[in-house]
Design a protein around this motif. Sequence first.
Motif, PDB file in Angstrom:
ATOM      1  N   THR A  24     -21.786  -8.751 -14.149  1.00  0.00           N
ATOM      2  CA  THR A  24     -22.163  -8.866 -12.738  1.00  0.00           C
ATOM      3  C   THR A  24     -21.276  -9.872 -12.015  1.00  0.00           C
ATOM      4  OG1 THR A  24     -24.428  -8.360 -13.365  1.00  0.00           O
ATOM      5  CG2 THR A  24     -24.108  -9.309 -11.192  1.00  0.00           C
ATOM      6  N   THR A  25     -20.892 -10.946 -12.696  1.00  0.00           N
ATOM      7  CA  THR A  25     -20.028 -11.957 -12.083  1.00  0.00           C
ATOM      8  C   THR A  25     -18.679 -11.347 -11.712  1.00  0.00           C
ATOM      9  OG1 THR A  25     -21.105 -13.694 -13.356  1.00  0.00           O
ATOM     10  CG2 THR A  25     -18.958 -14.229 -12.412  1.00  0.00           C
ATOM     11  N   ALA A  26     -18.140 -10.519 -12.578  1.00  0.00           N
ATOM     12  CA  ALA A  26     -16.840  -9.894 -12.333  1.00  0.00           C
ATOM     13  C   ALA A  26     -16.892  -8.872 -11.202  1.00  0.00           C
ATOM     14  CB  ALA A  26     -16.327  -9.234 -13.606  1.00  0.00           C
ATOM     15  N   ARG A  27     -18.103  -8.502 -10.791  1.00  0.00           N
ATOM     16  CA  ARG A  27     -18.261  -7.496  -9.724  1.00  0.00           C
ATOM     17  C   ARG A  27     -18.902  -8.068  -8.464  1.00  0.00           C
ATOM     18  NH1 ARG A  27     -20.608  -3.378 -14.057  1.00  0.00           N
ATOM     19  NH2 ARG A  27     -18.643  -2.601 -14.888  1.00  0.00           N
ATOM     20  N   LEU A  28     -18.878  -9.385  -8.327  1.00  0.00           N
ATOM     21  CA  LEU A  28     -19.538 -10.033  -7.193  1.00  0.00           C
ATOM     22  C   LEU A  28     -18.994  -9.573  -5.850  1.00  0.00           C
ATOM     23  CD1 LEU A  28     -19.967 -13.787  -8.184  1.00  0.00           C
ATOM     24  CD2 LEU A  28     -21.757 -12.136  -7.685  1.00  0.00           C
ATOM     25  N   ARG A  29     -19.907  -9.437  -4.913  1.00  0.00           N
ATOM     26  CA  ARG A  29     -19.595  -9.180  -3.506  1.00  0.00           C
ATOM     27  C   ARG A  29     -20.477 -10.125  -2.713  1.00  0.00           C
ATOM     28  NH1 ARG A  29     -16.838  -4.300  -3.005  1.00  0.00           N
ATOM     29  NH2 ARG A  29     -17.057  -4.280  -0.753  1.00  0.00           N
ATOM     30  N   MET A  30     -19.884 -10.881  -1.794  1.00  0.00           N
ATOM     31  CA  MET A  30     -20.671 -11.831  -1.004  1.00  0.00           C
ATOM     32  C   MET A  30     -20.366 -11.677   0.475  1.00  0.00           C
ATOM     33  SD  MET A  30     -20.489 -15.308  -3.176  1.00  0.00           S
ATOM     34  CE  MET A  30     -20.616 -15.269  -4.945  1.00  0.00           C
ATOM     35  N   ARG A  31     -21.431 -11.618   1.253  1.00  0.00           N
ATOM     36  CA  ARG A  31     -21.287 -11.592   2.717  1.00  0.00           C
ATOM     37  C   ARG A  31     -21.031 -13.006   3.216  1.00  0.00           C
ATOM     38  NH1 ARG A  31     -26.057  -9.364   1.845  1.00  0.00           N
ATOM     39  NH2 ARG A  31     -27.137 -10.923   3.109  1.00  0.00           N
ATOM     40  N   ARG A  32     -20.532 -13.109   4.433  1.00  0.00           N
ATOM     41  CA  ARG A  32     -20.332 -14.421   5.065  1.00  0.00           C
ATOM     42  C   ARG A  32     -21.637 -15.207   5.008  1.00  0.00           C
ATOM     43  NH1 ARG A  32     -15.589 -14.708   8.135  1.00  0.00           N
ATOM     44  NH2 ARG A  32     -14.764 -12.664   8.614  1.00  0.00           N
ATOM     45  N   GLY A  33     -21.528 -16.460   4.567  1.00  0.00           N
ATOM     46  CA  GLY A  33     -22.678 -17.342   4.557  1.00  0.00           C
ATOM     47  C   GLY A  33     -23.603 -17.192   3.364  1.00  0.00           C
ATOM     48  N   ALA A  64     -30.394 -16.151  -9.986  1.00  0.00           N
ATOM     49  CA  ALA A  64     -30.601 -15.464 -11.272  1.00  0.00           C
ATOM     50  C   ALA A  64     -29.282 -15.352 -12.036  1.00  0.00           C
ATOM     51  CB  ALA A  64     -31.209 -14.082 -11.046  1.00  0.00           C
ATOM     52  N   LEU A  65     -28.217 -15.054 -11.343  1.00  0.00           N
ATOM     53  CA  LEU A  65     -26.910 -14.959 -11.991  1.00  0.00           C
ATOM     54  C   LEU A  65     -26.434 -16.339 -12.441  1.00  0.00           C
ATOM     55  CD1 LEU A  65     -24.549 -13.222 -12.910  1.00  0.00           C
ATOM     56  CD2 LEU A  65     -23.583 -13.431 -10.610  1.00  0.00           C
ATOM     57  N   ALA A  66     -26.681 -17.354 -11.635  1.00  0.00           N
ATOM     58  CA  ALA A  66     -26.311 -18.725 -12.013  1.00  0.00           C
ATOM     59  C   ALA A  66     -27.037 -19.130 -13.296  1.00  0.00           C
ATOM     60  CB  ALA A  66     -26.633 -19.699 -10.887  1.00  0.00           C
ATOM     61  N   VAL A  67     -28.296 -18.755 -13.430  1.00  0.00           N
ATOM     62  CA  VAL A  67     -29.057 -19.051 -14.646  1.00  0.00           C
ATOM     63  C   VAL A  67     -28.459 -18.287 -15.827  1.00  0.00           C
ATOM     64  CG1 VAL A  67     -31.293 -18.771 -15.787  1.00  0.00           C
ATOM     65  CG2 VAL A  67     -31.178 -19.674 -13.445  1.00  0.00           C
ATOM     66  N   ALA A  68     -28.150 -17.007 -15.639  1.00  0.00           N
ATOM     67  CA  ALA A  68     -27.573 -16.192 -16.719  1.00  0.00           C
ATOM     68  C   ALA A  68     -26.211 -16.726 -17.157  1.00  0.00           C
ATOM     69  CB  ALA A  68     -27.439 -14.731 -16.263  1.00  0.00           C
ATOM     70  N   GLU A  69     -25.423 -17.241 -16.231  1.00  0.00           N
ATOM     71  CA  GLU A  69     -24.097 -17.790 -16.548  1.00  0.00           C
ATOM     72  C   GLU A  69     -24.171 -19.265 -16.956  1.00  0.00           C
ATOM     73  OE1 GLU A  69     -21.202 -16.492 -16.946  1.00  0.00           O
ATOM     74  OE2 GLU A  69     -21.045 -14.694 -15.734  1.00  0.00           O
ATOM     75  N   ALA A  70     -25.348 -19.873 -16.836  1.00  0.00           N
ATOM     76  CA  ALA A  70     -25.557 -21.300 -17.126  1.00  0.00           C
ATOM     77  C   ALA A  70     -24.719 -22.187 -16.201  1.00  0.00           C
ATOM     78  CB  ALA A  70     -25.275 -21.620 -18.594  1.00  0.00           C
ATOM     79  N   THR A  71     -24.546 -21.753 -14.961  1.00  0.00           N
ATOM     80  CA  THR A  71     -23.765 -22.498 -13.973  1.00  0.00           C
ATOM     81  C   THR A  71     -24.528 -23.739 -13.537  1.00  0.00           C
ATOM     82  OG1 THR A  71     -22.767 -20.458 -13.174  1.00  0.00           O
ATOM     83  CG2 THR A  71     -22.671 -22.356 -11.712  1.00  0.00           C
ATOM     84  N   ARG A  72     -23.851 -24.868 -13.539  1.00  0.00           N
ATOM     85  CA  ARG A  72     -24.466 -26.128 -13.113  1.00  0.00           C
ATOM     86  C   ARG A  72     -23.891 -26.593 -11.771  1.00  0.00           C
ATOM     87  NH1 ARG A  72     -27.805 -24.777 -16.155  1.00  0.00           N
ATOM     88  NH2 ARG A  72     -28.172 -25.614 -18.206  1.00  0.00           N
ATOM     89  N   SER A  73     -22.562 -26.528 -11.615  1.00  0.00           N
ATOM     90  CA  SER A  73     -21.933 -26.967 -10.367  1.00  0.00           C
ATOM     91  C   SER A  73     -20.776 -26.026 -10.056  1.00  0.00           C
ATOM     92  CB  SER A  73     -21.452 -28.413 -10.478  1.00  0.00           C
ATOM     93  OG  SER A  73     -20.554 -28.570 -11.543  1.00  0.00           O
ATOM     94  N   ALA A  74     -20.334 -26.079  -8.804  1.00  0.00           N
ATOM     95  CA  ALA A  74     -19.250 -25.189  -8.388  1.00  0.00           C
ATOM     96  C   ALA A  74     -18.504 -25.806  -7.213  1.00  0.00           C
ATOM     97  CB  ALA A  74     -19.801 -23.821  -7.990  1.00  0.00           C
ATOM     98  N   MET A  75     -17.247 -25.406  -7.072  1.00  0.00           N
ATOM     99  CA  MET A  75     -16.477 -25.762  -5.877  1.00  0.00           C
ATOM    100  C   MET A  75     -15.611 -24.564  -5.518  1.00  0.00           C
ATOM    101  SD  MET A  75     -13.643 -28.580  -6.973  1.00  0.00           S
ATOM    102  CE  MET A  75     -12.535 -28.314  -8.331  1.00  0.00           C
ATOM    103  N   CYS A  76     -15.291 -24.488  -4.229  1.00  0.00           N
ATOM    104  CA  CYS A  76     -14.624 -23.299  -3.713  1.00  0.00           C
ATOM    105  C   CYS A  76     -13.711 -23.707  -2.569  1.00  0.00           C
ATOM    106  CB  CYS A  76     -15.716 -22.348  -3.236  1.00  0.00           C
ATOM    107  SG  CYS A  76     -15.175 -20.709  -2.787  1.00  0.00           S
TER     108      CYS A  76
END
Length: 188
Positions: A24-33, A64-76
């Motif tokens: 699912t991470t490899a197929r992400l699509r995100m709208r503005r905001g 839910a995806l952040a939990v599945a990936e065990a994501t703690r922090s991010a920067m972009c």
Amino acid sequence: MAGVLLVDGDEVVMRACVGNREMTTARLRMRRGVGLAGHVFATRKAAKVDDYLHNDVISDHFHALAVAEATRSAMCAPLILDGEIIGVLEVWRRRSSIFTEREMARLAGLAELAAIALHHARLYDEREFTLREVEGRAPGAGNAVRQVTHALSLQQELVQSAVGWRTVVRRAAPGIGAHRVRGGAVRH
């Protein structure tokens, strides 16, 4: 984990992703905001979240995806070319930590280089397509076209590299202080 999301209409779409566990991470699509990448897409400014599941910067659409990936922090950081946002570069950590301002500056510098590289890849693809068209119409003209386009692409690359390098050095090494940047080289 890291990913490059490129603009597709009013969304950014994952085009390359490494370190992910979920398809699912490899197929992400995100709208503005929506999500951190969507936030950066909307604001055109680099951003970070130190606790992905508990923050006031981004929406909770991807918890839910952040939990599945065990994501703690991010920067972009935004991928901007000629004043236009073409995508975003995002990195995630699976351990509790806080991204520093220096790391943010490095990501922004890397995003600038990535935008230039993406632009060059697109130009190369366009040139190859045009070259195949010309060779199909006049097989002998292909070599002359190839030489001219090669010379033009080298010239363009040199000009863009000189301009881009100055910006990258200023962003990636803000502590240069009294040093000056000229022609792509740091002078003391």
